[in-house]
Design a protein around this motif. Sequence first.
Motif, short mmCIF file in Angstrom:
data_model
loop_
_atom_site.label_atom_id
_atom_site.label_comp_id
_atom_site.label_asym_id
_atom_site.label_seq_id
_atom_site.Cartn_x
_atom_site.Cartn_y
_atom_site.Cartn_z
N LEU A 125 5.78 17.65 -81.60
CA LEU A 125 4.42 17.64 -82.15
C LEU A 125 4.14 16.39 -82.97
N GLU A 126 5.17 15.72 -83.39
CA GLU A 126 5.02 14.56 -84.28
C GLU A 126 5.08 13.22 -83.54
N LYS A 127 5.73 13.22 -82.38
CA LYS A 127 5.86 11.97 -81.62
C LYS A 127 4.50 11.48 -81.12
N ASP A 128 4.32 10.16 -81.10
CA ASP A 128 3.09 9.63 -80.49
C ASP A 128 3.35 9.42 -78.99
N GLU A 129 2.38 8.83 -78.29
CA GLU A 129 2.51 8.73 -76.83
C GLU A 129 3.65 7.80 -76.42
N ARG A 130 4.11 6.94 -77.33
CA ARG A 130 5.24 6.06 -76.99
C ARG A 130 6.58 6.63 -77.47
N GLY A 131 6.55 7.89 -77.91
CA GLY A 131 7.80 8.52 -78.33
C GLY A 131 8.24 8.11 -79.73
N GLN A 132 7.33 7.50 -80.50
CA GLN A 132 7.68 7.05 -81.86
C GLN A 132 7.13 8.03 -82.90
N TYR A 133 7.60 7.89 -84.14
CA TYR A 133 7.17 8.76 -85.24
C TYR A 133 6.48 7.92 -86.32
N PRO A 134 5.25 7.47 -86.08
CA PRO A 134 4.63 6.55 -87.05
C PRO A 134 4.34 7.20 -88.41
N ARG B 20 19.80 5.52 -74.44
CA ARG B 20 18.97 5.93 -75.57
C ARG B 20 19.45 5.19 -76.83
N GLU B 21 18.50 4.90 -77.69
CA GLU B 21 18.85 4.22 -78.94
C GLU B 21 17.83 4.64 -79.99
N ALA B 22 18.27 4.78 -81.22
CA ALA B 22 17.32 5.08 -82.29
C ALA B 22 17.80 4.43 -83.57
N THR B 23 16.84 3.97 -84.36
CA THR B 23 17.15 3.37 -85.65
C THR B 23 16.35 4.09 -86.73
N ALA B 24 17.03 4.52 -87.78
CA ALA B 24 16.36 5.17 -88.89
C ALA B 24 16.72 4.44 -90.18
N VAL B 25 15.83 4.54 -91.17
CA VAL B 25 16.08 3.91 -92.47
C VAL B 25 15.77 4.89 -93.59
N GLY B 26 16.29 4.58 -94.76
CA GLY B 26 16.00 5.38 -95.94
C GLY B 26 16.52 4.65 -97.15
N ALA B 27 16.13 5.13 -98.33
CA ALA B 27 16.56 4.43 -99.54
C ALA B 27 16.86 5.43 -100.65
N ALA B 99 22.46 9.53 -72.47
CA ALA B 99 22.40 10.99 -72.54
C ALA B 99 21.07 11.52 -72.03
N ARG B 100 20.97 12.85 -71.99
CA ARG B 100 19.76 13.50 -71.48
C ARG B 100 18.68 13.66 -72.55
N THR B 101 18.98 13.33 -73.80
CA THR B 101 17.97 13.45 -74.85
C THR B 101 18.19 12.38 -75.90
N GLY B 102 17.19 12.16 -76.72
CA GLY B 102 17.20 11.06 -77.67
C GLY B 102 18.12 11.27 -78.86
N VAL B 103 18.33 10.21 -79.63
CA VAL B 103 19.28 10.26 -80.74
C VAL B 103 18.62 9.99 -82.09
N GLU B 104 17.31 10.27 -82.21
CA GLU B 104 16.68 10.02 -83.50
C GLU B 104 17.18 10.98 -84.58
N MET B 105 17.50 12.22 -84.22
CA MET B 105 18.02 13.13 -85.24
C MET B 105 19.39 12.66 -85.72
N GLU B 106 20.16 12.08 -84.81
CA GLU B 106 21.48 11.55 -85.18
C GLU B 106 21.31 10.39 -86.18
N GLU B 145 12.59 2.91 -84.95
CA GLU B 145 12.45 2.63 -83.52
C GLU B 145 13.28 3.58 -82.67
N LYS B 146 12.67 3.99 -81.58
CA LYS B 146 13.35 4.83 -80.59
C LYS B 146 13.20 4.15 -79.25
N VAL B 147 14.32 4.00 -78.55
CA VAL B 147 14.30 3.29 -77.26
C VAL B 147 14.85 4.22 -76.18
#
Lengths: 151, 151, 151, 151, 151, 151
Positions: A125-134, B20-27, B99-106, B145-147
Amino acid sequence: MSEAGKVRMVDITGKEEVYREATAVGAIKLRRETIEKIRGGEVPKGDVVSVAKTAAILAVKRTWEIIPLCHPIPITSVQVDVELLDEEAKVTVNVKTTARTGVEMEALTGVSVALLTIWDMVKALEKDERGQYPQTEIRSIRVIEKVKKKE
Amino acid sequence: MSEAGKVRMVDITGKEEVYREATAVGAIKLRRETIEKIRGGEVPKGDVVSVAKTAAILAVKRTWEIIPLCHPIPITSVQVDVELLDEEAKVTVNVKTTARTGVEMEALTGVSVALLTIWDMVKALEKDERGQYPQTEIRSIRVIEKVKKKE
Amino acid sequence: MSEAGKVRMVDITGKEEVYREATAVGAIKLRRETIEKIRGGEVPKGDVVSVAKTAAILAVKRTWEIIPLCHPIPITSVQVDVELLDEEAKVTVNVKTTARTGVEMEALTGVSVALLTIWDMVKALEKDERGQYPQTEIRSIRVIEKVKKKE
Amino acid sequence: MSEAGKVRMVDITGKEEVYREATAVGAIKLRRETIEKIRGGEVPKGDVVSVAKTAAILAVKRTWEIIPLCHPIPITSVQVDVELLDEEAKVTVNVKTTARTGVEMEALTGVSVALLTIWDMVKALEKDERGQYPQTEIRSIRVIEKVKKKE
Amino acid sequence: MSEAGKVRMVDITGKEEVYREATAVGAIKLRRETIEKIRGGEVPKGDVVSVAKTAAILAVKRTWEIIPLCHPIPITSVQVDVELLDEEAKVTVNVKTTARTGVEMEALTGVSVALLTIWDMVKALEKDERGQYPQTEIRSIRVIEKVKKKE
Amino acid sequence: MSEAGKVRMVDITGKEEVYREATAVGAIKLRRETIEKIRGGEVPKGDVVSVAKTAAILAVKRTWEIIPLCHPIPITSVQVDVELLDEEAKVTVNVKTTARTGVEMEALTGVSVALLTIWDMVKALEKDERGQYPQTEIRSIRVIEKVKKKE
């Protein structure tokens, strides 16, 4: 030499076992429509609030497995509250124990895992059409109270 | 009846295994003095940055054990970066797999656990005289970013 | 700055999934009487060999949870052999998979955990009157063969 | 029949909770050049010593999950020391608790996992041109002291 | 000698990765009043059905950690259904994957853990005045279908 | 709102640490020939009884990781008995501790995991020619006694 690669668990052997309590909070910014769907029980992956609470309780108990220098603590109570506001879900976790060290890391871990689980439940529900989470964002995780009481 | 207590893992059986590739940030907001001590290698619990990275890598691999509806994924790369700014430490986690699904949660789990570990390592430096954390705060955890690439 | 606290998982994303196999060995020095009791099925804690093998198989599968920078690998075979010599028990572990990286750490972890489990099973027979272990010793854990085959 | 497949956890219910401490040591033989690179911080996978210590501390806490008949113990202190000699790295682990049973298996598990982690961190430097480890060897893991004090 | 303490994981290295599916069922006999309270959402520990489903999904994914000789399998789907009858709750778990071995142990583990979780959630309602469970009973856990399809 | 998705761990902070004990039983229906092979030590996967006991002991200790609302409990004794009857194997698990809450879930989890492990060990002997299990069945898992003693 001995200082290179220093990693030191705090020695709590001599500390007294006393009542400890900690409360942490945090929030996840979600789309207004996502919040509506959580409220209405319309999220395809299911009951967001109960899965998030269950995940948080399990994580609180395993904090010492996840955070390397935390001590194993015999948790006696975990309460998780999830509040749905207009554009965010707010999580509060309260942890209690009788132990030689505090439980703020346990409360913080519970909040973090509840927020991550909420994100996971509403990904579609949160992903946009490019699969991102803006817009989706976990924000402001803090300890709001730590209690230590001599018995 | 069947809708009460709904909890549904997404069925990814029919999805293709792709890159699949994902990058997350936080502080995490920390006291200026705490940042100085991390930089100078003077934190009593030891090397904050390497312990946080190690914890993050371990957590990324166990995301499916921590977040209930995540699928087990054969992670092929985890890169964790910790940047020390004036009043905060910023964590970036990049995860790759086929893989068959993305890795943004990882990636998000890696960031969260790195930040929690940093907090745990500097607890003694952040607490005030009453044992509270008036200033410490984990803030703004996002996916940058999610690829997903067809091979 | 970026090099302080460096911890880097090897990126195996681009590697080919090929057949991999590794064999590791190790031994634990035990008292002659302890070996006799293992052979005779007289150890109070029970069947030393089968418990050690079971522990080793479980540990091989969880190597990536125990060794921080190991990749999760879909193990397809674990064979554990325990040989009882005059004054030592010798453990051999063979691990197979089809994966992007080798399984020598998995084989070594299996050997280590089998040896630790044997020690645990016979603790009462190895301790001296002061509760010390003057003779018990885990020794010489090595990889004896690593195989990688293009399919 | 009842003796076939005997596996018996020691019943410690009636034992007293007293102060317990154990120290274990072990070593890994490495190439002289590998030791130099660890010392100089030039190992591509990063800070060998801190990752090994972190892995050891995590493993000590999970010993009862890894060694089947160990009891869960509320560890109150783990200290890990890594000493770099000319041709080997020596690991010492000290564990403390107040519990109904001793912590020598915890100390031994910590040493084993630290040594395995060191091996994993320097794999690329120890392998010969055929991908084998002709020289690398974990050796002599022992308990050097076990303490039990009536309070 | 080699046959004493025999424990042998099946070698599936040579098997083909094909589509696999398994469905298992089981039931727990509960008091009529307990079922009413689950239906009415009046159980003090909360939402029995969603917690049981969450626990089952987590357990299915960790089957290879719980059942010693199971292989790690990249589960791609878990569906859990809980049906409330007059005097029992019936659980059905369906598991899918593409792997070298079947997933019936995963489905059975999911059913078992869902049933155990239901018991745990309603403990207070099932106990008699002496703290015993004269009527509560987990019964008839079976595999109802196993599918294996060549692609 | 606060009642939607309710999940509540019982707060045992104020309860007294007393002696606790629980015994659970359960059975698995197997083919007569399978029982003969277990008895004769002819099962290809090895020693069914000792692997099942080992798995049960490990599971008892991890009950709080598997059943979401269970509290972590310092188990002091686990005894597992496996009895081979004509057409079923019967498992009894006794668990002891000194804790703030009972251990019946631990005993039940131990029985369940022992039965699942037995099934897994004899899968090849129980399957029919179509790979189905028309006869195999886990049945009647119950708590036969729960003890709580003031010290």
